[in-house]
Design an enzyme around this catalytic site. Structure first.
Site, PDB file in Angstrom:
ATOM      1  N   CYS A 170       1.028  -1.225   0.165  1.00  0.00           N
ATOM      2  CA  CYS A 170      -0.102  -0.157  -0.054  1.00  0.00           C
ATOM      3  C   CYS A 170       0.718   1.201   0.202  1.00  0.00           C
ATOM      4  O   CYS A 170       0.373   2.320  -0.397  1.00  0.00           O
ATOM      5  CB  CYS A 170      -0.872   0.036   1.164  1.00  0.00           C
ATOM      6  SG  CYS A 170       0.088  -0.221   2.679  1.00  0.00           S
TER       7      CYS A 170
ATOM      8  N   GLU B 116      -1.564   2.537  13.243  1.00  0.00           N
ATOM      9  CA  GLU B 116      -1.103   1.281  13.787  1.00  0.00           C
ATOM     10  C   GLU B 116       0.215   1.375  14.148  1.00  0.00           C
ATOM     11  O   GLU B 116       1.231   1.920  13.310  1.00  0.00           O
ATOM     12  CB  GLU B 116      -1.152   0.274  12.900  1.00  0.00           C
ATOM     13  CG  GLU B 116      -2.652  -0.104  12.710  1.00  0.00           C
ATOM     14  CD  GLU B 116      -3.010  -1.523  11.614  1.00  0.00           C
ATOM     15  OE1 GLU B 116      -2.320  -1.631  10.711  1.00  0.00           O
ATOM     16  OE2 GLU B 116      -4.010  -2.004  12.043  1.00  0.00           O
TER      17      GLU B 116
HETATM   18  P1  NAP Z   1      -9.158  -6.232  -0.344  1.00  0.00           P
HETATM   19  O1  NAP Z   1      -9.944  -7.126  -1.536  1.00  0.00           O
HETATM   20  O2  NAP Z   1      -9.982  -5.284   0.251  1.00  0.00           O
HETATM   21  O3  NAP Z   1      -9.272  -7.554   0.839  1.00  0.00           O
HETATM   22  C1  NAP Z   1      -8.806  -7.560   2.011  1.00  0.00           C
HETATM   23  C2  NAP Z   1      -9.444  -8.602   3.161  1.00  0.00           C
HETATM   24  O4  NAP Z   1     -11.119  -8.076   3.190  1.00  0.00           O
HETATM   25  C3  NAP Z   1      -9.546  -9.737   2.571  1.00  0.00           C
HETATM   26  O5  NAP Z   1      -9.349 -10.640   4.046  1.00  0.00           O
HETATM   27  C4  NAP Z   1     -10.808  -9.994   2.151  1.00  0.00           C
HETATM   28  O6  NAP Z   1     -11.337 -11.489   2.072  1.00  0.00           O
HETATM   29  C5  NAP Z   1     -11.812  -9.202   2.826  1.00  0.00           C
HETATM   30  N1  NAP Z   1     -13.026  -9.101   2.115  1.00  0.00           N
HETATM   31  C6  NAP Z   1     -13.105  -8.729   0.836  1.00  0.00           C
HETATM   32  N2  NAP Z   1     -14.499  -8.320   0.526  1.00  0.00           N
HETATM   33  C7  NAP Z   1     -14.948  -8.212   1.922  1.00  0.00           C
HETATM   34  C8  NAP Z   1     -16.067  -8.011   2.220  1.00  0.00           C
HETATM   35  N3  NAP Z   1     -17.225  -7.694   1.248  1.00  0.00           N
HETATM   36  N4  NAP Z   1     -16.571  -7.976   3.629  1.00  0.00           N
HETATM   37  C9  NAP Z   1     -15.762  -8.360   4.617  1.00  0.00           C
HETATM   38  N5  NAP Z   1     -14.437  -8.709   4.201  1.00  0.00           N
HETATM   39  C10 NAP Z   1     -14.098  -8.742   2.867  1.00  0.00           C
HETATM   40  O7  NAP Z   1      -7.869  -6.023  -0.347  1.00  0.00           O
HETATM   41  P2  NAP Z   1      -6.588  -7.000  -0.907  1.00  0.00           P
HETATM   42  O8  NAP Z   1      -6.628  -7.001  -2.392  1.00  0.00           O
HETATM   43  O9  NAP Z   1      -6.384  -8.367  -0.297  1.00  0.00           O
HETATM   44  O10 NAP Z   1      -5.286  -6.194  -0.508  1.00  0.00           O
HETATM   45  C11 NAP Z   1      -4.790  -5.167  -1.358  1.00  0.00           C
HETATM   46  C12 NAP Z   1      -5.363  -3.855  -0.894  1.00  0.00           C
HETATM   47  O11 NAP Z   1      -4.970  -3.582   0.589  1.00  0.00           O
HETATM   48  C13 NAP Z   1      -4.598  -2.493  -1.571  1.00  0.00           C
HETATM   49  O12 NAP Z   1      -5.709  -1.643  -1.795  1.00  0.00           O
HETATM   50  C14 NAP Z   1      -3.802  -2.028  -0.486  1.00  0.00           C
HETATM   51  O13 NAP Z   1      -3.221  -0.699  -0.797  1.00  0.00           O
HETATM   52  C15 NAP Z   1      -4.378  -2.267   0.772  1.00  0.00           C
HETATM   53  N6  NAP Z   1      -3.422  -2.244   1.759  1.00  0.00           N
HETATM   54  C16 NAP Z   1      -3.371  -1.198   2.687  1.00  0.00           C
HETATM   55  C17 NAP Z   1      -2.598  -1.271   3.617  1.00  0.00           C
HETATM   56  C18 NAP Z   1      -2.480  -0.162   4.679  1.00  0.00           C
HETATM   57  O14 NAP Z   1      -1.781  -0.287   5.823  1.00  0.00           O
HETATM   58  N7  NAP Z   1      -3.072   1.300   4.529  1.00  0.00           N
HETATM   59  C19 NAP Z   1      -1.651  -2.348   4.209  1.00  0.00           C
HETATM   60  C20 NAP Z   1      -1.800  -3.395   2.968  1.00  0.00           C
HETATM   61  C21 NAP Z   1      -2.644  -3.328   2.088  1.00  0.00           C
HETATM   62  P3  NAP Z   1     -10.931 -12.485   0.813  1.00  0.00           P
HETATM   63  O15 NAP Z   1      -9.560 -12.587   0.980  1.00  0.00           O
HETATM   64  O16 NAP Z   1     -11.558 -13.683   1.298  1.00  0.00           O
HETATM   65  O17 NAP Z   1     -11.628 -12.028  -0.348  1.00  0.00           O
END
Ligand code: NAP
Length: 485
Positions: A289, A463
């Protein structure tokens, strides 16, 4: 290959101290992104299993909140030691399911341990206040108490350390937890259960469920026993969780998407900037991110920077994360590769110049060449959307004001970086950037001692730092009267 990791590779959910399967018996396959082969399965749990996990956490909260801060601190220290004692096994598991190089995985596991140690120390410093009373016969005390059961949902890009920033402060504050790791990388999340058991954290304090994100998320957000949701992931999903949590007015912490700018001024130490750029762009194959999404380079050094960055990116060794010396592993899946290809095609059709990489890697699968694109312009997708891949678009700017304006022209506000040798400019630019975190002449700034988090649509809460435990504590004001003073 799985020998080292097998002790931590739990193919079950942890609910109330028991390793269990989904009620339906259904499972999800977990794939190694470097080989495309199945590693194993995890339960496809849903609403009912989540409810039981929440109830177990609520029951465990009754006694966990009464443990002393010192006792919790000692247990967290043991957890820190256990993580480091098993660093190699945990790192191998992480690489197998996530793809990053073993060096990066070891680093992530060390970071998990460091956050746990930090919060072990913070557990003993959740001070309240004794406030001077306006009444002669009354006294005012402000206490801080654990909020109760918290729910944590984490992404696949840092499947271990994103949990350490949530489990660490939760347990330190006296909260209990229900955790949902990402479906693509569940084992590093489930390993936290094995580690907690090993060090004697009581049953029900940490519960871990895998499976249907929609159902699990829905239950976590709407169940009144859950007092706080902490989420790391996309802004899109974060918004859904905030909305759903509104029905029971939960506390929310959101670590969401970024669109990090990386500014290089004419007066910068160019080699240092290139070195920082490589770290800030290609770490975890560009899937963090805080990875640079947009490079803005001043006109006087533009061509030299582009050339040096292209050369350095071509030196990166791409391959399976388990191989010695590999610096860039595969992307998480085919969809991620297609997204990267889409960004590059969009750039080329808008006049972008590919000066390094630009294509899928000859290794096949989801491996991609480290890529540099010169002559990037604001009409390209890079400007607004998170790339989440090893592509470095380089824009040119003339003035400091223009650079700050371009950097801030996004709804995101997580991390920003800039390189300059001028102290006055350093302060002007630092103060001008609308971001939660700024690296000045540094491309890697995450550490448990500092508050990690974003502004604007990049999130809410912090965090790490002394701020990292705040969201896990309620403030209680107590007025003691009738003292006859
Ligand atoms: P994501 O699609 O938002 O998924 C993150 C988590 O949310 C996963 O455990 C996913 O489960 C779950 N999830 C998805 N849809 C959901 C719903 N409707 N209700 C509840 N939970 C749900 O993100 P990602 O693709 O894994 O991660 C990449 C993103 O994370 C990027 O945008 C990145 O910038 C961001 N990120 C931010 C930080 C920060 O500290 N700001 C750090 C790391 C990453 P499933 O896997 O089962 O779909």
């Amino acid at each position: 290959m799985l020998q080292k990791t097998s002790h931590f590779m739990k193919q079950a959910n942890l609910i109330n101290g028991e390793w269990v399967q989904a009620d339906s018996g259904q499972t999800i396959d977990v794939i190694n992104p470097a080989t495309g082969l199945k590693i194993g399965t995890v339960p496809k749990a849903g609403r009912n299993e989540t409810r039981r996990a929440i109830e177990a956490a609520e029951e465990a909260f009754k006694s966990w909140k009464k443990t002393s801060a010192l006792e919790r601190s000692k247990l967290l220290r043991k957890l820190h030691d256990a993580i480091l004692d098993n660093q190699d096994a945990l790192a191998e598991l992480l690489t197998i399911e996530q793809g990053k190089s073993l060096t990066e995985s070891r680093g992530e596991i060390a970071s998990s341990a460091a956050y746990v140690l930090w919060f072990a120390e913070e557990a003993r410093r959740t001070y309240g206040d004794v406030v001077p009373s306006p009444w002669a016969d009354r006294r005012i005390i402000v206490n801080r108490e654990p909020v109760g059961v918290i729910a944590a949902i984490t992404p696949w890009n840092f499947p271990s350390s994103m949990l350490s920033r949530k489990i660490g402060p939760a347990l330190a504050a006296g909260c209990t937890a229900v955790v949902k790791p990402a479906s693509q990388t569940p084992y590093s999340g489930l390993a936290w259960g094995a580690l907690c058991e090993e060090v004697g954290i009581p049953k029900g304090v940490v519960n871990i469920v895998t499976g249907s994100a929609g159902e699990i998320g829905d239950e976590l957000c709407t169940n009144p026993l859950v007092k706080k949701i902490t989420f790391t992931g996309s802004t899109e999903v974060g918004k859904i969780l905030i909305e759903k949590s509104a029905s029971t007015v939960k506390k929310v912490s959101m670590e969401l998407g970024g669109n990090a700018p990386f500014l290089v001024f004419d007066d910068a130490d160019l080699d240092r900037a290139v070195q920082g750029a490589i770290t800030a762009k290609y770490r975890n194959s560009g899937q963090t991110c805080v990875c640079t999404n947009r490079f803005f380079v001043q006109a006087g050094i533009y061509e030299e920077f582009v050339q040096k960055l292209a050369e350095a990116s071509k030196q990166l060794k791409v391959g399976s994360g388990l191989e010695d010396g590999v610096q860039q592993g595969p992307l998480i899946d085919e969809k991620a590769v297609e997204k990267v290809e889409e960004f590059i095609a969009d750039a080329i059709s808008n006049g972008g110049r590919v000066v390094a990489g630009g294509k899928r890697h000859e290794l096949g699968g989801s491996f991609f060449q480290p890529t540099v694109i010169a002559d990037a312009t604001t009409g390209m997708k890079f400007m607004k959307e998170e790339i989440f891949g090893p592509v470095a678009p380089v824009f040119k700017f003339e003035t400091e004001e223009e650079a700050i304006k371009l950097a801030n022209d996004t709804e995101f506000g997580l991390a920003a970086y800039f390189y300059t040798g001028d102290l006055g400019r350093a302060f002007r630019v630092m103060e001008g950037l609308k971001y939660g975190m700024v690296g000045v002449n540094e491309g890697l700034i995450t550490t448990p001692e500092a508050p990690f988090g974003g502004v604007k649509e990049s999130g809410l809460g912090r965090e790490g730092g002394h701020q990292g435990i705040d969201d896990y504590l309620d403030t209680k004001y107590v007025c003691i009267g009738g003292l006859g003073l």
